[in-house]
Write an enzyme that holds these catalytic residues in place. Structure first.
Site, mmCIF file in Angstrom:
data_model
loop_
_atom_site.group_PDB
_atom_site.id
_atom_site.type_symbol
_atom_site.label_atom_id
_atom_site.label_comp_id
_atom_site.label_asym_id
_atom_site.label_seq_id
_atom_site.Cartn_x
_atom_site.Cartn_y
_atom_site.Cartn_z
ATOM 1 N N HIS A 49 0.579 -9.507 8.109
ATOM 2 C CA HIS A 49 0.039 -9.955 6.343
ATOM 3 C C HIS A 49 1.449 -11.087 6.448
ATOM 4 C CE1 HIS A 49 0.188 -8.787 2.305
ATOM 5 N NE2 HIS A 49 1.615 -9.041 2.540
ATOM 6 N N HIS A 95 -2.768 -7.233 -3.034
ATOM 7 C CA HIS A 95 -2.424 -5.736 -3.152
ATOM 8 C C HIS A 95 -3.812 -5.242 -2.850
ATOM 9 C CE1 HIS A 95 2.374 -3.632 -4.261
ATOM 10 N NE2 HIS A 95 2.276 -4.551 -3.034
#
Length: 739
Positions: A49, A95
């Site tokens: 990420h 998300h």
């Protein structure tokens, strides 16, 4: 020297998401066993990420510069010049994993995070968008996830006070175990008032701002870099908890502080929290950072340095201030009721030092935390291109009217009013075009200038042919902006894929990036920001490749824009662009024939540009104001949407004699627009199109209370509206099937 009170075992290394090889790389870098805090820091900095270790190599091929670009990828958000001394600041982020685990807070904090990315740059947010992908409507969790995600987006955005003006919602069984929540934010700033993350000056104070730090969100970035399994519910504690009212205060305090001249550098505490923000500020400025962690405002007692450094509590910022302005800065934050604490200072050591009550908890080389992160050239295989499906091989098993009714009432093409009416899209008073059209339009300050905003992708195209799908995703965003009269300027992307360790998935990512890059170059539509979300997979089943594209364009005068609504009885319908009747990977093929197969439609980028520039010129010159680009469902679905938006019926003429009628109606050929205008204007524009070598033809007329299709079939607007508007609210109100 510091104490290493926790043995670093192979199991602990695995729990932190590091491979044995990555740990050995880190161990060699520092020349000793790390402390637990250091292990946590490197796990955060080197996860997928934050480090883009599987995608960095391929992202370098994207075009990121252009005459309008002020700041490309690498900062909190991208920045483009929109003229008159103003800049548009925008970005999109995912998300996904948090929203699957805890849909309300996962989606809410996704909105909060992307808003911070924008105002960290010195911009005031003026609009938000989102792109959502859910599992099959038949899956027992889908209603729960839709309800929670939509409520979370609305709850945060509405409370913060930013209009949510556009987006996309889709359903497919490949998202059953891993939904997608992509949030986009757009803001305005002065071109001479952009703030960056690079720290400067030695000995300058590092200041913590905003809400207190808690234990929520610890390992959030690491969790987002791992695939799911049946135990994913146990990861609920890694989901952050948001407070939109605190973020609104943070916005106002930050902008006031920026205006004071006290800010040298600023960084949002997003993924990996204090760790990532501090490292990035120091490393970008070629400086070291020393933090005294006991000074961090905490909302929970006895938090360790490890917890402090990895917490992803929301509504927090890190700044480097000009010496001597600490008191002025603190007064601003006290006035807004927010925490303000000097927690460290910049150094000339190029070290990242964390102390807790005088004890050194971490001492690491700061630049190497980013520069020496693993970079993988993962094996990838090109996806086998599926065969072209001739229109003659897709029989029309139902009548055209019945097919149209089923399509407009299908999960993907049905009205998403149930979703967007839970969002406030008029707050701030500058929304010119609300959700439901090709692109949203937001007035810039008092006008007349405006921004055209969109985000979308067609995952089934990307699955069938990643390169073509990548091209189409960019072209679709370019068309959406063009269809309202906007001049496309730049994009942000959110690259959602499965497990990159699988060569076929890595092949999807590489292929889509190739197509995106080609389209951005051909359309002068550079990438200025973005996000990569990998490991979107549960129990070995990956999502459809979903490279969401968020586009931004400018209108010189928002009064000269087009909508999809039919407006005048007696007008004629003009189709711009060539029609081959492409049914491979079409919604018609999936919904009516029950087949998801074939090659996707070809994207001719030169034709896209030529056709789009022509249509935009018609809009900006005031010659047409009813325009819709053709995409999912083709000509018939586009016309149905235009008719429903305007409350006027229409009649379509028969198509080419060498093309089956259902291919003419529902084929998804690219680069096309449907216009409604007077006969006089239509004749003029057809003549001009002929001079430019652009395919254009009159294909019908406007009038009545229904649609008349080739062969004389008719369907009333009332019947179409019931199918189109009814599916989603009826679905959400119905009782879910037993799990």
């Amino acid at each position: 020297m510091f104490r290493n009170v926790v043995p670093i075992t192979s199991e602990l290394i695995k729990q932190h998401g590091l491979t044995p090889e990555e740990y050995e790389r880190f161990h060699g870098l520092i020349g000793r066993d790390p402390t637990l805090t250091e292990l946590g820091i490197v796990s955060a900095m080197w996860n997928e990420h934050c480090s883009y270790k599987s995608s960095r190599k391929h992202l370098r091929g994207l075009p990121t510069t252009g005459p309008h670009v002020i700041q490309g990828p690498g900062e909190n958000a991208g920045v483009i010049d929109i003229g008159d001394g103003l800049a548009c600041v925008f970005k999109m982020e995912s998300h996904n994993h948090p929203s699957f685990i805890e849909p309300y807070q996962g989606a809410a904090t996704g909105v909060g995070g992307i808003l911070r990315d924008v105002f960290t740059m010195g911009a005031r947010p003026i609009a938000a968008l989102n792109a959502l992908r859910f599992g099959s409507p038949d899956h027992p969790r889908t209603r729960h996830l839709v309800s929670g995600v939509v409520a979370g987006i609305g709850g945060y955005g509405n409370s913060f006070g930013v209009p949510t003006v556009g987006g996309a919602v889709g359903f497919h069984s490949r998202y059953d175990g891993n939904i997608l929540v992509n949030a986009m934010a757009v803001g305005l700033a002065r071109t001479d008032g952009i703030f960056y993350a690079a720290a400067t000056g030695i000995g300058n104070p590092i200041v913590y701002l905003g809400s207190k730090t808690g234990r929520d969100g610890i390992h959030g970035a690491s969790m987002a870099s791992a695939e799911f399994d049946d135990s994913s519910e146990s990861k609920r504690p890694t989901v952050q908890v948001g407070d939109p009212f605190a973020e609104k205060l943070l916005l106002e305090a930050c902008l006031e502080l920026m205006a004071s001249g006290a800010v040298i550098a600023i960084q949002d505490m997003g993924a990996a929290g204090l760790t990532c923000s501090a490292v990035e500020m120091g490393a970008k400025g070629d400086l070291g950072v020393e933090l005294h962690i006991e000074k961090v405002p905490a909302r929970e007692a006895n938090m360790s340095a490890y917890e402090m450094m990895l917490s992803e509590s929301q509504e927090r910022m890190l700044m480097v201030l000009k010496p001597g302005m600490e008191a002025e800065a603190e007064a601003i934050f006290v006035k807004w009721g927010l925490d303000f604490a000097i927690i460290g200072h910049t150094t000339d050591t190029l070290r990242f030092v964390i102390k807790h009550d005088g004890e050194v908890m971490a001492d690491l080389p700061i630049k190497e935390l980013g520069d020496e992160a693993p970079l993988y050239d993962r094996p990838h295989i090109a996806n086998t291109h599926q065969a072209v499906i001739p229109a003659a091989d897709v029989p029309a098993t139902v009548g055209h009217a019945e097919a149209l009714k089923r399509l407009v009432g299908s999960p993907d093409l049905s009205s998403k009013r149930w979703v967007y009416e839970q969002y406030d899209h008029f707050i701030l008073g500058n929304t010119v075009q609300k959700p439901g059209g090709d692109a949203a339009i937001v007035r810039v300050e008092d006008g007349p200038k405006g921004l055209a905003l969109t985000c979308d992708v067609t995952p089934r195209y990307c699955e069938a042919d990643p390169v073509e799908g990548g091209r189409q995703a960019v072209a679709e965003a370019w068309r959406n902006i063009t269809a309202v009269g906007g001049r496309p300027l730049a994009i942000t992307d959110n690259l959602n894929f499965g497990n990159p360790e699988k060569p076929e998935v890595m092949g999807q990512l590489v292929g889509c990036l190739k197509g995106i890059g080609e389209a951005c170059l051909a359309l002068d539509f550079p990438v200025v920001s973005g996000n990569v979300s990998l490991y979107n997979e549960t129990n070995g089943i990956g999502i459809l490749p979903t490279p969401t594209i968020g586009g931004v364009g400018v209108l010189d005068d928002v009064t000269r824009h087009a909508t999809i609504a039919l407006k005048q009885e007696g007008d004629v319908l003009v189709l711009v662009g060539e029609t081959e009747g492409w049914l491979g990977q079409s919604v018609y093929l999936a919904v009516i024939a029950g087949r998801e197969e074939g090659a996707p439609p070809r994207v001719d980028l030169a034709q896209e540009r030529r056709n789009g520039d022509f249509v935009r010129g018609l809009i900006t010159s005031g010659r047409v104001d009813s325009v819709h680009d053709l995409s999912d469902g083709g000509l018939a679905v586009a016309l149905a949407e235009m008719a429903l938006a305007g409350g006027l019926g229409a009649a379509l003429s028969d198509g080419p004699t060498d093309l089956p009628a259902h291919a003419w109606l529902f084929g998804e050929d690219q680069g096309r627009y449907l216009l409604s205008t007077s006969m006089t204007t239509a004749q003029d524009l057809l003549a001009r199109a002929g001079e430019l070598g652009i395919a254009a033809a009159i294909v019908g007329s406007v009038g009545g209370y229904g649609l008349t299709l080739p062969g004389g079939e008719t369907i009333s607007l009332a019947e179409l509206r019931e199918a189109h508007e009814g599916w989603l609210p009826n679905y959400m109100a119905s009782r879910p099937a037993a799990a």
